[in-house]
Write a protein that holds these residues in place. Structure first.
Motif, PDB file in Angstrom:
ATOM      1  N   ASN A 273     -45.976 -23.315  -0.156  1.00 49.96           N
ATOM      2  CA  ASN A 273     -45.866 -24.710  -0.590  1.00 49.96           C
ATOM      3  C   ASN A 273     -46.368 -25.609   0.546  1.00 49.96           C
ATOM      4  O   ASN A 273     -46.783 -25.113   1.596  1.00 49.96           O
ATOM      5  N   LYS A 274     -46.324 -26.901   0.318  1.00 51.11           N
ATOM      6  CA  LYS A 274     -46.811 -27.848   1.318  1.00 51.11           C
ATOM      7  C   LYS A 274     -45.958 -27.796   2.588  1.00 51.11           C
ATOM      8  O   LYS A 274     -46.475 -27.926   3.702  1.00 51.11           O
ATOM      9  N   GLU A 275     -44.653 -27.576   2.441  1.00 54.78           N
ATOM     10  CA  GLU A 275     -43.766 -27.489   3.600  1.00 54.78           C
ATOM     11  C   GLU A 275     -44.144 -26.309   4.493  1.00 54.78           C
ATOM     12  O   GLU A 275     -44.143 -26.415   5.722  1.00 54.78           O
ATOM     13  N   ALA A 276     -44.475 -25.170   3.881  1.00 59.16           N
ATOM     14  CA  ALA A 276     -44.879 -23.993   4.654  1.00 59.16           C
ATOM     15  C   ALA A 276     -46.183 -24.249   5.399  1.00 59.16           C
ATOM     16  O   ALA A 276     -46.365 -23.814   6.539  1.00 59.16           O
ATOM     17  N   LEU A 277     -47.085 -24.978   4.771  1.00 62.22           N
ATOM     18  CA  LEU A 277     -48.349 -25.328   5.396  1.00 62.22           C
ATOM     19  C   LEU A 277     -48.092 -26.199   6.628  1.00 62.22           C
ATOM     20  O   LEU A 277     -48.639 -25.945   7.713  1.00 62.22           O
TER      21      LEU A 277
ATOM     22  N   PRO B 156     -38.995 -39.186  10.971  1.00 63.63           N
ATOM     23  CA  PRO B 156     -37.597 -39.112  10.507  1.00 63.63           C
ATOM     24  C   PRO B 156     -37.435 -38.349   9.189  1.00 63.63           C
ATOM     25  O   PRO B 156     -36.507 -37.555   9.050  1.00 63.63           O
ATOM     26  N   GLU B 157     -38.345 -38.558   8.265  1.00 61.55           N
ATOM     27  CA  GLU B 157     -38.253 -37.857   6.983  1.00 61.55           C
ATOM     28  C   GLU B 157     -38.513 -36.363   7.137  1.00 61.55           C
ATOM     29  O   GLU B 157     -37.840 -35.534   6.525  1.00 61.55           O
ATOM     30  N   LEU B 158     -39.459 -36.015   7.975  1.00 55.88           N
ATOM     31  CA  LEU B 158     -39.792 -34.610   8.155  1.00 55.88           C
ATOM     32  C   LEU B 158     -38.660 -33.846   8.840  1.00 55.88           C
ATOM     33  O   LEU B 158     -38.494 -32.646   8.617  1.00 55.88           O
ATOM     34  N   LEU B 159     -37.871 -34.535   9.663  1.00 58.09           N
ATOM     35  CA  LEU B 159     -36.747 -33.872  10.323  1.00 58.09           C
ATOM     36  C   LEU B 159     -35.711 -33.375   9.322  1.00 58.09           C
ATOM     37  O   LEU B 159     -34.894 -32.512   9.646  1.00 58.09           O
ATOM     38  N   CYS B 160     -35.730 -33.919   8.115  1.00 63.69           N
ATOM     39  CA  CYS B 160     -34.784 -33.493   7.071  1.00 63.69           C
ATOM     40  C   CYS B 160     -35.174 -32.146   6.468  1.00 63.69           C
ATOM     41  O   CYS B 160     -34.364 -31.515   5.801  1.00 63.69           O
ATOM     42  N   GLN B 161     -36.392 -31.699   6.688  1.00 65.06           N
ATOM     43  CA  GLN B 161     -36.824 -30.415   6.148  1.00 65.06           C
ATOM     44  C   GLN B 161     -36.244 -29.284   6.996  1.00 65.06           C
ATOM     45  O   GLN B 161     -36.197 -29.385   8.220  1.00 65.06           O
TER      46      GLN B 161
ATOM     47  N   ALA C 186     -37.345 -26.500   8.092  1.00 64.03           N
ATOM     48  CA  ALA C 186     -38.203 -25.950   9.150  1.00 64.03           C
ATOM     49  C   ALA C 186     -38.192 -26.794  10.421  1.00 64.03           C
ATOM     50  O   ALA C 186     -38.544 -26.314  11.491  1.00 64.03           O
ATOM     51  N   PHE C 187     -37.769 -28.051  10.310  1.00 61.41           N
ATOM     52  CA  PHE C 187     -37.808 -28.963  11.456  1.00 61.41           C
ATOM     53  C   PHE C 187     -36.434 -29.491  11.862  1.00 61.41           C
ATOM     54  O   PHE C 187     -36.336 -30.355  12.719  1.00 61.41           O
ATOM     55  N   ALA C 188     -35.381 -28.971  11.274  1.00 61.21           N
ATOM     56  CA  ALA C 188     -34.028 -29.495  11.513  1.00 61.21           C
ATOM     57  C   ALA C 188     -33.631 -29.435  12.988  1.00 61.21           C
ATOM     58  O   ALA C 188     -32.965 -30.339  13.487  1.00 61.21           O
ATOM     59  N   HIS C 189     -34.029 -28.407  13.702  1.00 62.40           N
ATOM     60  CA  HIS C 189     -33.648 -28.245  15.109  1.00 62.40           C
ATOM     61  C   HIS C 189     -34.403 -29.180  16.049  1.00 62.40           C
ATOM     62  O   HIS C 189     -34.004 -29.370  17.200  1.00 62.40           O
ATOM     63  N   ILE C 190     -35.464 -29.801  15.591  1.00 64.14           N
ATOM     64  CA  ILE C 190     -36.285 -30.660  16.442  1.00 64.14           C
ATOM     65  C   ILE C 190     -35.506 -31.889  16.910  1.00 64.14           C
ATOM     66  O   ILE C 190     -35.694 -32.347  18.037  1.00 64.14           O
ATOM     67  N   GLN C 191     -34.633 -32.418  16.072  1.00 59.29           N
ATOM     68  CA  GLN C 191     -33.864 -33.603  16.465  1.00 59.29           C
ATOM     69  C   GLN C 191     -32.992 -33.309  17.683  1.00 59.29           C
ATOM     70  O   GLN C 191     -32.947 -34.112  18.617  1.00 59.29           O
ATOM     71  N   GLN C 192     -32.334 -32.156  17.711  1.00 61.60           N
ATOM     72  CA  GLN C 192     -31.492 -31.818  18.871  1.00 61.60           C
ATOM     73  C   GLN C 192     -32.339 -31.643  20.127  1.00 61.60           C
ATOM     74  O   GLN C 192     -31.952 -32.099  21.212  1.00 61.60           O
TER      75      GLN C 192
END
Length: 195
Positions: A50-54, A108-113, A115-121
């Motif tokens: 899907n687009k998220e995997a890309l 900010p929106e992408l951090l909710c996915q 695959a990127f959740a750990h990036i905020q920490q």
């Protein structure tokens, strides 16, 4: 003339990066990417679930460097943390300009996915390191502004060569970071205002 179906991820990734940069992640469809590559949407879905995997694969190298920087910062405090954070983030931002441009305005929106959740920490720890782990508002504000400003400059000034951009950003970062061992600034007194 119909183009041949791509046989690697690379062509699809490159097209996705261009599309995400121009129209944003949200504004780009898999069909848009397929059209640019010259293949069907099914071909894109054959290579990426899907687009998220890309996007996750496109960002993977930058995220790995960010994780390495996070590991380097572990246990560092004060001026040592500030210097490693500044040098490491400037190097990362310059090296991955294209990826930063892709995220521009949508971070900010992408951090909710997932695959990127750990990036905020990791971003929070990087900001704290740039502030020298200080609770001073000035240090914390400067660190946040630096992270955002360095990212924005790398995405904006694509015409400036890396070997010119990197030292300019590093000089700026070192000037903007509030030294952690500096005395607290005092508010102006009446005597200060009169002189």
């Amino acid at each position: 003339m119909v183009r041949a179906v791509p046989d690697t991820h690379g062509e699809i990734l490159a097209a996705a990066a261009r599309q995400f940069t121009v129209t944003g992640y949200r504004g780009t469809s898999l069909q848009d990417i397929a059209r640019e590559v010259g293949c069907s949407k099914a071909t894109v879905l054959y290579h990426f679930a899907n687009k998220e995997a890309l996007l996750a694969e496109l960002m993977a190298p930058a995220i790995e460097v960010l994780r390495d920087l996070d590991d380097q910062l572990n246990g560092l405090t004060g001026a040592a943390a500030q210097d490693v954070a500044a040098q490491g983030f400037v190097d990362l931002a310059v090296r991955f300009r294209r990826e930063i441009a892709v995220l521009r305005g949508e971070f900010p929106e992408l951090l909710c996915q997932p695959a990127f959740a750990h990036i905020q920490q990791i971003s929070d720890r990087l900001r704290d390191a740039l502030a020298g782990h200080s609770d001073r508002p000035g240090a914390r504000i400067a660190a946040l502004v630096l992270l955002a400003g360095i990212s924005e400059a790398c995405a904006e000034f694509t015409d400036i060569p890396d070997d010119e951009l990197r030292p300019a950003l590093l000089t700026l970062a070192r000037r903007a970071v509030e030294p952690v061992d500096a005395p607290l600034p005092h508010p102006p007194t009446t005597e200060d205002k009169d002189s």
